[in-house]
Design a protein around this motif. Structure first.
Motif, PDB file in Angstrom:
ATOM      1  N   SER A  93      -0.897  56.333  13.483  1.00 54.07           N
ATOM      2  CA  SER A  93       0.122  56.971  12.643  1.00 54.07           C
ATOM      3  C   SER A  93       1.422  56.173  12.725  1.00 54.07           C
ATOM      4  O   SER A  93       1.708  55.548  13.744  1.00 54.07           O
ATOM      5  N   VAL A  94       2.181  56.207  11.627  1.00 54.76           N
ATOM      6  CA  VAL A  94       3.517  55.613  11.612  1.00 54.76           C
ATOM      7  C   VAL A  94       4.493  56.724  11.240  1.00 54.76           C
ATOM      8  O   VAL A  94       4.357  57.367  10.197  1.00 54.76           O
ATOM      9  N   VAL A  95       5.456  56.963  12.124  1.00 51.68           N
ATOM     10  CA  VAL A  95       6.450  58.020  11.915  1.00 51.68           C
ATOM     11  C   VAL A  95       7.819  57.361  11.775  1.00 51.68           C
ATOM     12  O   VAL A  95       8.198  56.532  12.601  1.00 51.68           O
ATOM     13  N   SER A  96       8.543  57.706  10.712  1.00 52.09           N
ATOM     14  CA  SER A  96       9.895  57.168  10.549  1.00 52.09           C
ATOM     15  C   SER A  96      10.908  58.304  10.544  1.00 52.09           C
ATOM     16  O   SER A  96      10.646  59.395  10.027  1.00 52.09           O
ATOM     17  N   LEU A  97      12.057  58.029  11.160  1.00 50.20           N
ATOM     18  CA  LEU A  97      13.180  58.960  11.204  1.00 50.20           C
ATOM     19  C   LEU A  97      14.348  58.295  10.501  1.00 50.20           C
ATOM     20  O   LEU A  97      14.739  57.177  10.859  1.00 50.20           O
ATOM     21  N   ASP A  98      14.892  58.967   9.489  1.00 46.24           N
ATOM     22  CA  ASP A  98      15.983  58.393   8.698  1.00 46.24           C
ATOM     23  C   ASP A  98      17.153  59.361   8.602  1.00 46.24           C
ATOM     24  O   ASP A  98      16.966  60.543   8.309  1.00 46.24           O
ATOM     25  N   VAL A  99      18.333  58.849   8.870  1.00 46.62           N
ATOM     26  CA  VAL A  99      19.581  59.569   8.596  1.00 46.62           C
ATOM     27  C   VAL A  99      20.377  58.605   7.725  1.00 46.62           C
ATOM     28  O   VAL A  99      20.385  58.695   6.511  1.00 46.62           O
ATOM     29  N   ASN A 100      21.074  57.685   8.360  1.00 46.10           N
ATOM     30  CA  ASN A 100      21.392  56.393   7.767  1.00 46.10           C
ATOM     31  C   ASN A 100      20.718  55.370   8.655  1.00 46.10           C
ATOM     32  O   ASN A 100      20.091  54.434   8.160  1.00 46.10           O
ATOM     33  N   SER A 115       5.068  51.394  19.724  1.00 43.37           N
ATOM     34  CA  SER A 115       6.299  50.627  19.525  1.00 43.37           C
ATOM     35  C   SER A 115       7.344  51.490  18.842  1.00 43.37           C
ATOM     36  O   SER A 115       7.014  52.424  18.118  1.00 43.37           O
ATOM     37  N   CYS A 116       8.610  51.170  19.111  1.00 46.48           N
ATOM     38  CA  CYS A 116       9.737  51.848  18.477  1.00 46.48           C
ATOM     39  C   CYS A 116      10.672  50.762  17.962  1.00 46.48           C
ATOM     40  O   CYS A 116      11.146  49.933  18.741  1.00 46.48           O
ATOM     41  N   THR A 117      10.917  50.756  16.656  1.00 44.14           N
ATOM     42  CA  THR A 117      11.655  49.655  16.033  1.00 44.14           C
ATOM     43  C   THR A 117      12.866  50.161  15.279  1.00 44.14           C
ATOM     44  O   THR A 117      12.772  51.104  14.480  1.00 44.14           O
ATOM     45  N   ALA A 118      14.005  49.528  15.519  1.00 41.64           N
ATOM     46  CA  ALA A 118      15.222  49.799  14.740  1.00 41.64           C
ATOM     47  C   ALA A 118      15.151  48.965  13.465  1.00 41.64           C
ATOM     48  O   ALA A 118      15.018  47.743  13.530  1.00 41.64           O
ATOM     49  N   PRO A 211       4.021  54.320  -4.864  1.00 39.24           N
ATOM     50  CA  PRO A 211       4.649  53.364  -5.781  1.00 39.24           C
ATOM     51  C   PRO A 211       5.923  52.749  -5.225  1.00 39.24           C
ATOM     52  O   PRO A 211       6.298  51.648  -5.589  1.00 39.24           O
ATOM     53  N   ALA A 212       6.584  53.458  -4.298  1.00 39.94           N
ATOM     54  CA  ALA A 212       7.833  52.944  -3.736  1.00 39.94           C
ATOM     55  C   ALA A 212       7.621  51.638  -2.986  1.00 39.94           C
ATOM     56  O   ALA A 212       8.543  50.820  -2.857  1.00 39.94           O
ATOM     57  N   SER A 213       6.399  51.420  -2.484  1.00 44.29           N
ATOM     58  CA  SER A 213       6.139  50.234  -1.672  1.00 44.29           C
ATOM     59  C   SER A 213       6.341  48.936  -2.448  1.00 44.29           C
ATOM     60  O   SER A 213       6.615  47.892  -1.865  1.00 44.29           O
ATOM     61  N   GLU A 214       6.251  48.972  -3.773  1.00 43.97           N
ATOM     62  CA  GLU A 214       6.416  47.750  -4.556  1.00 43.97           C
ATOM     63  C   GLU A 214       7.860  47.251  -4.534  1.00 43.97           C
ATOM     64  O   GLU A 214       8.120  46.094  -4.849  1.00 43.97           O
ATOM     65  N   TYR A 215       8.796  48.105  -4.151  1.00 42.96           N
ATOM     66  CA  TYR A 215      10.202  47.704  -4.099  1.00 42.96           C
ATOM     67  C   TYR A 215      10.596  47.149  -2.736  1.00 42.96           C
ATOM     68  O   TYR A 215      11.678  46.602  -2.576  1.00 42.96           O
ATOM     69  N   MET A 216       9.737  47.317  -1.754  1.00 39.73           N
ATOM     70  CA  MET A 216      10.097  46.954  -0.392  1.00 39.73           C
ATOM     71  C   MET A 216       9.656  45.543  -0.052  1.00 39.73           C
ATOM     72  O   MET A 216       8.624  45.064  -0.520  1.00 39.73           O
ATOM     73  N   THR A 217      10.444  44.879   0.766  1.00 43.47           N
ATOM     74  CA  THR A 217      10.077  43.579   1.316  1.00 43.47           C
ATOM     75  C   THR A 217       9.949  43.736   2.820  1.00 43.47           C
ATOM     76  O   THR A 217      10.382  44.726   3.400  1.00 43.47           O
ATOM     77  N   ASP A 219      11.436  42.377   5.316  1.00 53.58           N
ATOM     78  CA  ASP A 219      12.678  42.462   6.087  1.00 53.58           C
ATOM     79  C   ASP A 219      13.742  43.288   5.378  1.00 53.58           C
ATOM     80  O   ASP A 219      14.935  43.051   5.502  1.00 53.58           O
ATOM     81  N   SER A 220      13.307  44.280   4.612  1.00 47.88           N
ATOM     82  CA  SER A 220      14.253  45.072   3.825  1.00 47.88           C
ATOM     83  C   SER A 220      15.138  45.957   4.683  1.00 47.88           C
ATOM     84  O   SER A 220      16.199  46.391   4.254  1.00 47.88           O
ATOM     85  N   GLY A 221      14.728  46.238   5.905  1.00 45.83           N
ATOM     86  CA  GLY A 221      15.490  47.150   6.756  1.00 45.83           C
ATOM     87  C   GLY A 221      15.374  48.587   6.306  1.00 45.83           C
ATOM     88  O   GLY A 221      16.181  49.440   6.681  1.00 45.83           O
ATOM     89  N   LEU A 222      14.370  48.864   5.511  1.00 44.92           N
ATOM     90  CA  LEU A 222      14.187  50.196   4.939  1.00 44.92           C
ATOM     91  C   LEU A 222      12.834  50.733   5.383  1.00 44.92           C
ATOM     92  O   LEU A 222      11.822  50.037   5.326  1.00 44.92           O
ATOM     93  N   SER A 223      12.822  51.974   5.837  1.00 46.14           N
ATOM     94  CA  SER A 223      11.547  52.575   6.230  1.00 46.14           C
ATOM     95  C   SER A 223      10.758  52.976   4.991  1.00 46.14           C
ATOM     96  O   SER A 223      11.314  53.181   3.908  1.00 46.14           O
ATOM     97  N   ALA A 224       9.456  53.118   5.166  1.00 44.63           N
ATOM     98  CA  ALA A 224       8.610  53.579   4.061  1.00 44.63           C
ATOM     99  C   ALA A 224       9.014  54.988   3.645  1.00 44.63           C
ATOM    100  O   ALA A 224       8.938  55.352   2.465  1.00 44.63           O
TER     101      ALA A 224
END
Length: 267
Positions: A93-100, A115-118, A211-217, A219-224
């Motif tokens: 599983s991949v869990v992401s936490l987003d605030v900013n 692993s835990c990645t910033a 569909p959002a995945s097509e906008y991500m690179t 090293d985008s620094g953006l979680s899924a």
């Protein structure tokens, strides 16, 4: 069961489950040493005058059924180790936490953190006292999430009256993803009720083919998870057009709180 029957059954099992590398396998079982007594008659003028006895070392061949059994034991040992390794280090599983800040946790089937990645600079500051996230490796998922939420509160990310945190779970097993989603939301909500009672807890289960995945690179620094939330805002406002990439980038710069406000306004 006779030796011949046992030999036949083990040979069939090994043929189906093992590579044809019997020599290497037997070498790990060790050689089976025995001894042979060689007798030589000493004669003189045709008469036996003495008998010389010499011990000759030889390698005793394993009986076929014993070789097959040894091979099976070696294979079972190797297979068990591989299974343990897979369960411990394979990402389930991949869990992401987003605030900013955006933080990504990869978890195994035992729900322990691999692993835990910033994903951005703000997240790196949040994880600084946890050795960049390395201190969370091997901990239970709910413990790691609560530790991160506590750090977000201490860093002031939940001070606003309309603060929001987004919890996203991606997993090929959708039933497990939904269970984790519900458990994490309940756990985080319990922490925030005492530490930051005004915070909204948003959550979602992700499809890896969103569909959002097509906008991500890479090293985008953006979680899924945040990418999916941005896409949802775009979709709701009908901004999925030829210039969607520019719109996506502008919305991705917003915090989860701001994106949540846009969603509420759209509704």
């Amino acid at each position: 069961m006779t030796d011949r029957e046992l030999e036949r059954k083990l040979a069939q099992a090994i043929t189906r489950a093992a590579p044809d590398d019997l020599e290497a396998i037997l070498s790990r079982c060790g050689a089976q040493n025995g001894s042979v007594m060689e007798m030589k008659e000493l004669k003189s003028n045709g008469n036996i005058i003495d008998v010389e006895v010499t011990e000759v070392k030889s390698k005793k061949k394993l009986r076929p059924w014993l070789a097959a059994a040894c091979a099976a034991l070696v294979l079972l040992g190797a297979g068990g180790g591989g299974l343990v390794y897979h369960q411990s280090y394979a990402v389930a599983s991949v869990v992401s936490l987003d605030v900013n800040p955006s933080i990504e946790l990869k978890v195994n089937r035992g729900e322990r953190v691999i692993s835990c990645t910033a994903l951005n600079t703000e997240a790196a500051a949040v994880l600084f006292d946890m050795d960049g996230g390395a201190d969370l490796k091997g901990t239970k998922l709910d413990v790691a999430v609560n530790a991160i939420v506590g750090a977000l509160v201490r860093e002031g990310y939940m001070d606003s009256i309309s603060s929001a945190i987004l919890i996203s779970v991606e997993d090929k097993d959708q039933a497990r993803a939904q269970r984790l989603q519900a458990e994490l939301v309940a756990s985080v909500d319990g922490v925030l009720k005492t530490q930051a009672p005004g915070t909204s807890v948003l959550s979602q289960v992700l499809d890896a083919n969103t569909p959002a995945s097509e906008y991500m690179t890479f090293d985008s620094g953006l979680s899924a998870g945040k990418a999916a939330l941005v896409y949802k805002v775009m979709e709701m406002n009908g901004t999925l057009a030829l210039n969607s990439t520019d719109t996506f980038d502008k919305l991705a710069a917003l915090s989860v709180e701001e994106l949540n406000d846009l969603l509420k306004a759209g509704e």
